[in-house]
Design a protein around this motif. Structure first.
Motif, short mmCIF file in Angstrom:
data_model
loop_
_atom_site.label_atom_id
_atom_site.label_comp_id
_atom_site.label_asym_id
_atom_site.label_seq_id
_atom_site.Cartn_x
_atom_site.Cartn_y
_atom_site.Cartn_z
N ALA A 192 -7.91 0.91 -6.20
CA ALA A 192 -8.97 0.00 -5.72
C ALA A 192 -8.37 -1.29 -5.18
CB ALA A 192 -9.95 -0.30 -6.85
N PHE A 193 -7.35 -1.80 -5.84
CA PHE A 193 -6.68 -3.01 -5.36
C PHE A 193 -5.97 -2.74 -4.04
CE2 PHE A 193 -2.66 -5.48 -5.23
CZ PHE A 193 -3.20 -6.75 -5.06
N GLY A 196 -2.39 -7.05 -9.16
CA GLY A 196 -3.48 -6.12 -8.88
C GLY A 196 -4.45 -5.98 -10.03
N GLY A 197 -4.53 -7.02 -10.89
CA GLY A 197 -5.46 -7.00 -12.01
C GLY A 197 -4.97 -6.25 -13.24
N GLN A 221 0.83 -1.21 0.00
CA GLN A 221 0.00 0.00 0.00
C GLN A 221 0.86 1.26 0.00
OE1 GLN A 221 -2.28 -1.15 3.43
NE2 GLN A 221 -4.07 -1.69 2.20
N SER A 228 -8.52 -1.95 -0.99
CA SER A 228 -9.47 -2.93 -0.46
C SER A 228 -9.04 -4.37 -0.68
CB SER A 228 -10.86 -2.70 -1.07
OG SER A 228 -10.82 -2.84 -2.48
N GLU A 229 -8.62 -4.73 -1.86
CA GLU A 229 -8.36 -6.13 -2.17
C GLU A 229 -7.04 -6.67 -1.62
OE1 GLU A 229 -8.92 -6.93 -6.39
OE2 GLU A 229 -10.21 -5.16 -6.48
N VAL A 230 -6.02 -5.84 -1.53
CA VAL A 230 -4.69 -6.33 -1.19
C VAL A 230 -4.64 -7.00 0.18
CG1 VAL A 230 -3.70 -4.21 -0.22
CG2 VAL A 230 -2.22 -5.85 -1.36
N THR A 231 -5.36 -6.48 1.14
CA THR A 231 -5.33 -7.06 2.49
C THR A 231 -5.89 -8.48 2.48
OG1 THR A 231 -5.52 -4.86 3.46
CG2 THR A 231 -6.07 -6.73 4.88
N ARG A 232 -7.03 -8.66 1.85
CA ARG A 232 -7.65 -9.99 1.76
C ARG A 232 -6.79 -10.93 0.90
NH1 ARG A 232 -10.28 -11.33 -2.33
NH2 ARG A 232 -10.96 -9.23 -2.90
N GLU A 233 -6.30 -10.43 -0.20
CA GLU A 233 -5.51 -11.24 -1.12
C GLU A 233 -4.21 -11.72 -0.45
OE1 GLU A 233 -2.51 -12.15 -4.11
OE2 GLU A 233 -2.48 -10.40 -2.81
N ARG A 234 -3.51 -10.84 0.25
CA ARG A 234 -2.28 -11.23 0.92
C ARG A 234 -2.55 -12.18 2.09
NH1 ARG A 234 1.84 -11.59 -2.04
NH2 ARG A 234 0.05 -12.14 -3.30
#
Length: 177
Positions: free
Chosen positions: A38-39, A158-159, A28, A42-48
């Motif tokens: 956006a990644f 990150g897409g 981050q 929000s997404e990075v915490t769940r993904e990692r």
């Protein structure tokens, strides 16, 4: 600043949430402007979290080491190094992260030295890593430590499509200190 106040300890399966937290915070702070907001937001915490839970429980633990850097009992960074099967590049330094508030105190150098020592003990003659193109502070850090650029590869993160820069470090030219 001296690394005397920084110590290393092996990570365990129960450290997966801690590793994920440090990894997400590092991305981050570091990848803002390189990966989609956006990644990162929000997404990075769940993904990692999913990544580290799977990684720490995956077979092949004998081929890798994960060390956590602590300062005054607080986890401030980590390194993950893994012997890869069928690669011409050597041992992969897969992750090296120091939380932004603790950068510049020598934790990264201490983690890198531990990675090099572990790779030597495995009989390796070379380490390699990938760094995101545009991550100029990390590139400068690696180059100051003696890493050499050896190629670029397309990847996704990150897409989005990114370019991963491969750096190598020859262990035979640098004695353990």
């Amino acid at each position: 600043m001296s690394t005397a106040s920084v110590s290393l300890r092996p990570a365990t399966v129960s450290d997966a949430p801690l590793l994920a937290s440090i990894h997400a915070a590092s991305w981050q702070a570091t990848y803002r402007g390189l990966l989609p907001d956006a990644f990162l937001d929000s997404e990075v915490t769940r993904e990692r979290a999913a990544y580290w839970l799977n990684r720490m429980n995956a077979p092949g633990a004998e081929r890798r080491i994960v060390l956590i850097a602590e300062r005054d009992g607080e986890a401030i960074g980590f390194v993950c190094v893994e012997r890869q099967i069928d690669t011409p590049w050597g041992v992969l330094l897969d992750n090296l992260h120091a939380l932004p508030a603790h950068q510049g105190i020598g934790a990264g150098k201490l983690l890198m030295r531990a990675a090099q020592d572990w790779a030597r003990a495995q009989g390796a003659v070379q380490l390699y890593l990938y760094v995101l193109e545009g991550n100029t502070p990390a590139i400068r850090f690696y180059e100051r430590q003696g890493w050499e650029f050896s190629g670029a590869e397309p990847d996704q993160m990150g897409g989005i499509d990114i370019t991963a820069l491969r750096y190598i470090y020859r262990l035979d030219r640098a004695a353990a200190t």
